[in-house]
Design a protein around this motif. Structure first.
Motif, PDB file in Angstrom:
ATOM      1  N   SER A 184      25.961  46.461  38.081  1.00 23.06           N
ATOM      2  CA  SER A 184      25.057  45.997  37.030  1.00 23.06           C
ATOM      3  C   SER A 184      25.769  44.956  36.176  1.00 23.06           C
ATOM      4  O   SER A 184      26.988  44.794  36.260  1.00 23.06           O
ATOM      5  N   THR A 185      24.979  44.255  35.382  1.00 18.92           N
ATOM      6  CA  THR A 185      25.522  43.265  34.455  1.00 18.92           C
ATOM      7  C   THR A 185      24.922  43.504  33.074  1.00 18.92           C
ATOM      8  O   THR A 185      23.903  44.180  32.935  1.00 18.92           O
ATOM      9  N   GLU A 193      26.940  51.525  42.492  1.00 16.29           N
ATOM     10  CA  GLU A 193      25.978  50.831  41.637  1.00 16.29           C
ATOM     11  C   GLU A 193      26.653  49.658  40.929  1.00 16.29           C
ATOM     12  O   GLU A 193      27.704  49.833  40.316  1.00 16.29           O
ATOM     13  N   SER A 227      19.837  42.022  33.398  1.00 20.55           N
ATOM     14  CA  SER A 227      20.371  41.703  32.062  1.00 20.55           C
ATOM     15  C   SER A 227      21.119  40.384  32.040  1.00 20.55           C
ATOM     16  O   SER A 227      21.215  39.733  31.005  1.00 20.55           O
ATOM     17  N   ALA A 266      21.941  47.475  42.879  1.00 19.69           N
ATOM     18  CA  ALA A 266      22.380  46.448  41.934  1.00 19.69           C
ATOM     19  C   ALA A 266      21.244  46.132  40.969  1.00 19.69           C
ATOM     20  O   ALA A 266      20.087  46.015  41.385  1.00 19.69           O
ATOM     21  N   ASP A 267      21.582  45.999  39.703  1.00 20.86           N
ATOM     22  CA  ASP A 267      20.624  45.614  38.674  1.00 20.86           C
ATOM     23  C   ASP A 267      21.273  44.497  37.851  1.00 20.86           C
ATOM     24  O   ASP A 267      22.101  44.761  36.979  1.00 20.86           O
ATOM     25  N   PHE A 268      20.890  43.280  38.179  1.00 22.54           N
ATOM     26  CA  PHE A 268      21.448  42.115  37.491  1.00 22.54           C
ATOM     27  C   PHE A 268      20.436  41.497  36.520  1.00 22.54           C
ATOM     28  O   PHE A 268      20.595  40.356  36.098  1.00 22.54           O
TER      29      PHE A 268
END
Length: 170
Positions: free
Chosen positions: A106-107, A104, A69, A65-67
């Motif tokens: 993301s935001t 995956e 942004s 997870a890449d939050f």
């Protein structure tokens, strides 16, 4: 003993589906009472990961997870739980046999909106043939067979009632 564990897992998943469906339907008819708050994406996602910890380990799945942004969104907390729950569940459930599972999240922001993305390397589906059925509360068809489609129906109901949009690519 393995059978009992399996049946317990099936029963728990069924209860989660019923609870989520109830919450979604309640949301549709009672949306004025939903409190929109700032939701920390890492926190809510972490709760979902804990819930699926055994299944993730059992399937040797890689979840990322890449939050960065958009670390916070304004959304009803319980409904964000539900969205993550169904997206992760689908990513784990509809995987290609013999392929390590990768999911995956993301935001980001675009045109004044926040978007949340969930990508997986699962079985996919034929959108030309099935896109009109995906978000309906009825059986949908994947390349691997028939599925209920309850999760996507719930996600779309929640997001639509908050003025958002759900889209899918395959």
């Amino acid at each position: 003993d393995t059978y009992n564990l399996y049946m317990r897992d099936v029963a728990n998943n069924m209860m989660l589906t019923v609870d989520s469906l109830y919450e979604s339907i309640k949301f549709v008819y009672d949306s004025e009472q939903i409190r929109i708050v700032k939701v920390n994406m890492e926190e809510v996602f972490g709760k979902t990961l804990k819930k699926y910890d055994q299944k993730i380990k059992g399937k040797k799945a890689t979840i990322s997870a890449d939050f960065r942004s958009c670390p916070e969104v304004c959304f009803p907390r319980g409904y964000m739980d539900t969205v993550f729950d169904h997206l992760l569940s689908n990513g784990l459930k509809f995987s290609k046999y013999g392929t390590p599972i990768e999911v995956e999240f993301s935001t980001g922001r675009a045109d004044g909106y926040v978007w949340i993305s969930c990508k997986d390397n699962g079985i996919g589906l034929n959108l030309e043939e099935h896109k009109d059925k995906l978000f309906k509360l009825q059986k949908s068809v994947s390349e691997e067979g028939t599925i209920s489609g309850v999760g996507l129906f719930i996600i779309k109901s929640i997001v639509d009632n908050l003025g958002g949009k759900v889209d899918i690519e395959s």
